[in-house]
Design an enzyme around this catalytic site. Structure first.
Site, PDB file in Angstrom:
ATOM      1  N   GLU A  31      45.190  33.365  30.414  1.00  0.00           N
ATOM      2  CA  GLU A  31      45.778  34.617  30.695  1.00  0.00           C
ATOM      3  C   GLU A  31      46.600  34.686  31.793  1.00  0.00           C
ATOM      4  OE1 GLU A  31      44.989  36.136  27.868  1.00  0.00           O
ATOM      5  OE2 GLU A  31      44.763  37.995  29.072  1.00  0.00           O
TER       6      GLU A  31
ATOM      7  N   HIS B  22      53.523  39.217  26.699  1.00  0.00           N
ATOM      8  CA  HIS B  22      52.334  38.488  26.895  1.00  0.00           C
ATOM      9  C   HIS B  22      51.928  37.562  25.865  1.00  0.00           C
ATOM     10  CE1 HIS B  22      48.154  38.059  28.805  1.00  0.00           C
ATOM     11  NE2 HIS B  22      47.748  37.976  27.600  1.00  0.00           N
ATOM     12  N   GLU B  23      51.965  38.570  24.497  1.00  0.00           N
ATOM     13  CA  GLU B  23      51.540  37.867  23.135  1.00  0.00           C
ATOM     14  C   GLU B  23      52.270  36.547  22.844  1.00  0.00           C
ATOM     15  OE1 GLU B  23      48.361  38.281  21.598  1.00  0.00           O
ATOM     16  OE2 GLU B  23      48.242  39.318  23.391  1.00  0.00           O
TER      17      GLU B  23
HETATM   18 ZN   LIG Z   1      46.341  37.278  26.661  1.00  0.00          ZN
END
Ligand SMILES: [Zn+2]
Length: 275
Positions: A198, A135-136
């Site tokens: 996100e 995710h990062e």
């Molecule tokens: Zn994030």
């Protein structure tokens, strides 16, 4: 003379405005998920900002001396990084584990990854930790930091500040950059990633972990572990806000990621990183 001077100023102003508009238009790009992006900063500048911010964090937070945790995190990073098309060589990345109870992790332009030992309380196996790191790294691949710093520049002060920022080292600019890069908790200037950022990071991250041989289904219990924390949510959540939409959207994408994962497993790529 005065009138001539006035006209000259007017002409220069008009051209400057024109150049500004052209610059703004030319800096529009598209994210890996097809969303239009507004980015003002050249990639090499972002890399420099990322590297400088990483040094700042290293100066203020002790590195973990625990060999097991270091090897574990490095093992996961070395599986995921070769899947990053833009820079697949693990030797060109710096991965550090910080000895700190906060449950957090980050990746920065300039090939930097940081994991805080406190994150292991929530990321309970290699697949769950790979979900966070994927995710990062996805935020970096999709250049979300550039968008965030660019939009702050545009809204706060326009071109004059922009030019100062690109060459400057002033505290206010520094804070803006750190917040834009998602380093909110570390420096007390929280700027949460938007829902669209996100969502993109989740989907790109899921694909990365699956290609690397990590089980994408484990992303769901990971986010559930994070959400269930209640009164004292993990630090990660302050810059990466979550809701029920996140898990719903992940579940929708998991069947596709599972196909990728099974292909990786069949090619002998199942990850075996152990703590
Ligand atoms: Zn994030």
């Amino acid at each position: 003379m005065t009138s001539l001077h006035h006209n000259l100023v007017k002409t220069i102003t008009t051209y400057t405005s024109l150049i500004l508009v052209i610059t703004a238009l030319s800096s529009c790009a598209t994210s890996p998920e097809g969303r239009t992006q507004f980015k003002l900063i050249p990639d090499d500048q972002m890399d420099l900002m990322g590297a400088q911010s990483f040094e700042q964090i290293k100066q203020q937070t002790p590195l973990s001396k625990d060999q097991n945790i270091n090897q574990y995190v490095l093992c996961i990073a070395n599986k995921i990084i070769p899947q990053v098309t833009q820079n697949p060589d693990p030797k060109q990345w710096e991965v550090q584990v910080f000895d700190d109870p906060q449950a957090n992790a980050f990746a920065l332009p300039g090939n930097k990854i940081g994991v805080y030992s406190g994150l292991l309380k929530y990321a309970k196996n290699q697949d769950q930790l790979a979900a966070v790191m994927g995710h990062e790294i996805a935020h970096v691949i999709a250049k979300h930091g550039n968008e965030r710093v660019s939009s702050q520049m545009a809204t706060q002060a326009g071109l004059e500040i922009a030019s100062v920022m690109l060459g400057g080292t002033q505290d206010a600019n520094n804070a803006m950059i750190l917040a834009g890069l998602g380093l909110g908790v570390q420096f007390g200037i929280t700027l949460p990633f938007s829902r669209s950022h996100e969502s993109e990071a989740d989907l790109i991250g899921l694909d990365l972990m699956a290609k690397a041989g990590f089980n994408p289904e484990q992303s769901v219990p990971l986010w559930e572990n994070m959400s269930k924390a209640g009164a004292s949510p993990p630090e990660f959540m302050s810059t990466h806000p979550s809701g029920s939409t996140r898990i719903k959207q992940l579940k929708e994408r998991i069947p596709k990621a599972n196909i990728t994962y099974q292909q990786a497993v069949n090619n002998g790529q199942r990850a075996t990183c152990k703590l």
